[in-house]
Scaffold this motif. Sequence first.
Motif, mmCIF file in Angstrom:
data_model
loop_
_atom_site.group_PDB
_atom_site.id
_atom_site.type_symbol
_atom_site.label_atom_id
_atom_site.label_comp_id
_atom_site.label_asym_id
_atom_site.label_seq_id
_atom_site.Cartn_x
_atom_site.Cartn_y
_atom_site.Cartn_z
ATOM 1 N N GLU A 153 0.617 -1.095 0.203
ATOM 2 C CA GLU A 153 0.112 -0.056 0.053
ATOM 3 C C GLU A 153 0.894 1.068 -0.028
ATOM 4 O OE1 GLU A 153 -3.852 1.922 2.494
ATOM 5 O OE2 GLU A 153 -2.364 0.594 3.310
ATOM 6 N N LEU A 154 0.510 2.045 -0.792
ATOM 7 C CA LEU A 154 1.176 3.485 -1.040
ATOM 8 C C LEU A 154 0.484 4.626 0.198
ATOM 9 C CD1 LEU A 154 2.655 4.266 -4.404
ATOM 10 C CD2 LEU A 154 3.801 4.389 -2.379
ATOM 11 N N ARG A 155 0.999 5.305 0.950
ATOM 12 C CA ARG A 155 0.564 6.147 1.506
ATOM 13 C C ARG A 155 1.144 7.589 1.244
ATOM 14 N NH1 ARG A 155 -4.557 5.200 2.973
ATOM 15 N NH2 ARG A 155 -4.113 6.925 4.042
ATOM 16 N N HIS A 156 0.449 8.672 1.226
ATOM 17 C CA HIS A 156 0.876 10.275 1.110
ATOM 18 C C HIS A 156 0.951 10.626 2.736
ATOM 19 C CE1 HIS A 156 1.298 14.504 0.143
ATOM 20 N NE2 HIS A 156 2.324 13.887 -0.333
ATOM 21 N N GLU A 157 1.885 10.860 3.237
ATOM 22 C CA GLU A 157 1.917 11.031 4.807
ATOM 23 C C GLU A 157 3.152 11.870 5.084
ATOM 24 O OE1 GLU A 157 1.391 7.107 6.217
ATOM 25 O OE2 GLU A 157 3.551 6.821 6.313
ATOM 26 N N ALA A 158 3.127 12.166 6.385
ATOM 27 C CA ALA A 158 4.466 12.867 7.071
ATOM 28 C C ALA A 158 5.707 11.624 7.217
ATOM 29 C CB ALA A 158 4.422 13.360 8.475
ATOM 30 N N ILE A 159 6.652 11.930 6.406
ATOM 31 C CA ILE A 159 7.527 10.838 6.282
ATOM 32 C C ILE A 159 8.896 11.243 7.363
ATOM 33 C CG2 ILE A 159 6.882 9.959 4.003
ATOM 34 C CD1 ILE A 159 9.324 11.531 2.807
ATOM 35 N N VAL A 160 9.353 12.364 7.477
ATOM 36 C CA VAL A 160 10.517 12.768 8.074
ATOM 37 C C VAL A 160 9.872 14.067 8.848
ATOM 38 C CG1 VAL A 160 12.606 13.699 8.361
ATOM 39 C CG2 VAL A 160 12.280 12.105 6.517
ATOM 40 N N GLY A 161 9.695 13.850 10.358
ATOM 41 C CA GLY A 161 9.213 15.204 11.121
ATOM 42 C C GLY A 161 7.556 15.341 10.355
ATOM 43 N N ALA A 162 7.557 16.507 10.150
ATOM 44 C CA ALA A 162 6.306 16.795 9.613
ATOM 45 C C ALA A 162 6.334 16.858 8.152
ATOM 46 C CB ALA A 162 5.630 18.185 10.157
ATOM 47 N N ASP A 163 7.335 16.723 7.514
ATOM 48 C CA ASP A 163 7.550 17.006 5.897
ATOM 49 C C ASP A 163 6.781 15.736 5.216
ATOM 50 O OD1 ASP A 163 9.301 18.826 6.408
ATOM 51 O OD2 ASP A 163 10.963 17.919 6.368
ATOM 52 N N PRO A 164 5.915 16.154 4.333
ATOM 53 C CA PRO A 164 5.126 15.088 3.754
ATOM 54 C C PRO A 164 5.934 14.277 2.379
ATOM 55 C CG PRO A 164 4.606 17.269 2.667
ATOM 56 C CD PRO A 164 5.710 17.235 4.082
ATOM 57 N N GLY A 165 5.380 13.135 2.190
ATOM 58 C CA GLY A 165 6.024 12.470 1.269
ATOM 59 C C GLY A 165 5.362 11.027 1.073
ATOM 60 N N TRP A 166 5.967 9.921 0.279
ATOM 61 C CA TRP A 166 5.282 8.931 0.125
ATOM 62 C C TRP A 166 5.897 7.784 0.828
ATOM 63 C CZ3 TRP A 166 0.921 8.600 -2.807
ATOM 64 C CH2 TRP A 166 0.769 9.856 -3.649
ATOM 65 N N ALA A 167 5.051 6.789 1.469
ATOM 66 C CA ALA A 167 5.564 5.450 2.289
ATOM 67 C C ALA A 167 5.180 4.481 1.678
ATOM 68 C CB ALA A 167 5.202 5.484 3.659
ATOM 69 N N LEU A 168 5.982 3.422 1.357
ATOM 70 C CA LEU A 168 5.549 2.038 0.929
ATOM 71 C C LEU A 168 5.547 1.116 2.080
ATOM 72 C CD1 LEU A 168 4.732 0.372 -1.752
ATOM 73 C CD2 LEU A 168 6.763 -0.487 -1.895
ATOM 74 N N TYR A 169 4.041 0.591 2.178
ATOM 75 C CA TYR A 169 4.066 -0.577 3.192
ATOM 76 C C TYR A 169 3.707 -1.937 2.607
ATOM 77 C CZ TYR A 169 3.001 3.326 6.634
ATOM 78 O OH TYR A 169 3.417 4.349 7.490
ATOM 79 N N GLU A 170 4.479 -2.750 3.278
ATOM 80 C CA GLU A 170 4.353 -4.069 2.862
ATOM 81 C C GLU A 170 3.231 -4.889 3.882
ATOM 82 O OE1 GLU A 170 7.163 -7.963 2.322
ATOM 83 O OE2 GLU A 170 8.068 -6.088 1.986
ATOM 84 N N GLN A 171 2.542 -5.769 3.456
ATOM 85 C CA GLN A 171 1.529 -6.482 4.188
ATOM 86 C C GLN A 171 0.728 -5.545 5.127
ATOM 87 O OE1 GLN A 171 1.960 -8.805 2.092
ATOM 88 N NE2 GLN A 171 1.777 -10.413 3.345
#
Length: 283
Positions: A153-171
């Motif tokens: 699953e791809l999430r657009h969220e805070a990735i470093v502190g409050a800085d937004p970006g994308w995170a790839l989650y497995e399972q």
Amino acid sequence: MWSSEHLDLDAYLAHLGHEGDRSPTLETLRAVHRAHVLTVRWDTLDSFLHHEVRLDLPTVQEKLLRQGRGGYCYEHATLYAAALEKLGFRFTAVSGRIQMGADNPRPPTHAMLLVELDGARWLTDIGFGASPLAPIELRDGARLTTDDGRAYELRHEAIVGADPGWALYEQPDDPEKRLRRHIFTENPQYPVDYAVGNHFVASNARSPFVIRPFTQRLRTDRLDQLDALVWTTERPGREPVKETVRPHEVPKLLADVFDIRVGTEDAELLVSRLTELETPAGP
């Protein structure tokens, strides 16, 4: 930009076993992505043995296509980007931070591409080793389940502190196995940027790829990983099987299980270096 004029596209696609359409469509992207992940081998041997990895395209395609060797994300992305460029795709290279569940941000040393097609963008990550078997649409909440039993699953969220970006989650739906695999922004990267990251990964004494060798091979029914002398096999629905091997067994294991063949000199050096790792340091 990605030196596609030096790429033997016919040789690359033949290596993948791709005989289908070559037009820059989502169907072609999915086919080439999947074939690359399942076919082009993955290892960090040159970092461990020589503390040097070259990213010029002639060297990369000689190593990955003709020598029966593997490489890591920067080499895979260099080859793949040249192929997509030659096929007529539009894309942006990006750098990810491999987290694997870690809370603190790690260096941006993972190479990936964002491909633009028909008003959408697709994350195509072919250089992770255990990579997703298909591109994932760059959209908050986008999901992918592949036939090797892995879900993402791809999430657009805070990735470093409050800085937004994308995170790839497995399972993402399994509380026990849910893993934030890597994070990234859409900041464009160019070959010179990958050269800088590659230099760190290949030669810095703190790089995990310099400290010990790591090899992976993904198939639809299993994932094999060799971390120094620990060989792990994972199959869908089963507990992982771990085995500790001896240094002299590694060259044959690489050939038989990982389909990676190292030359005589590198095989001897690999056994010697692994023997040093196996032997505890004196007082």
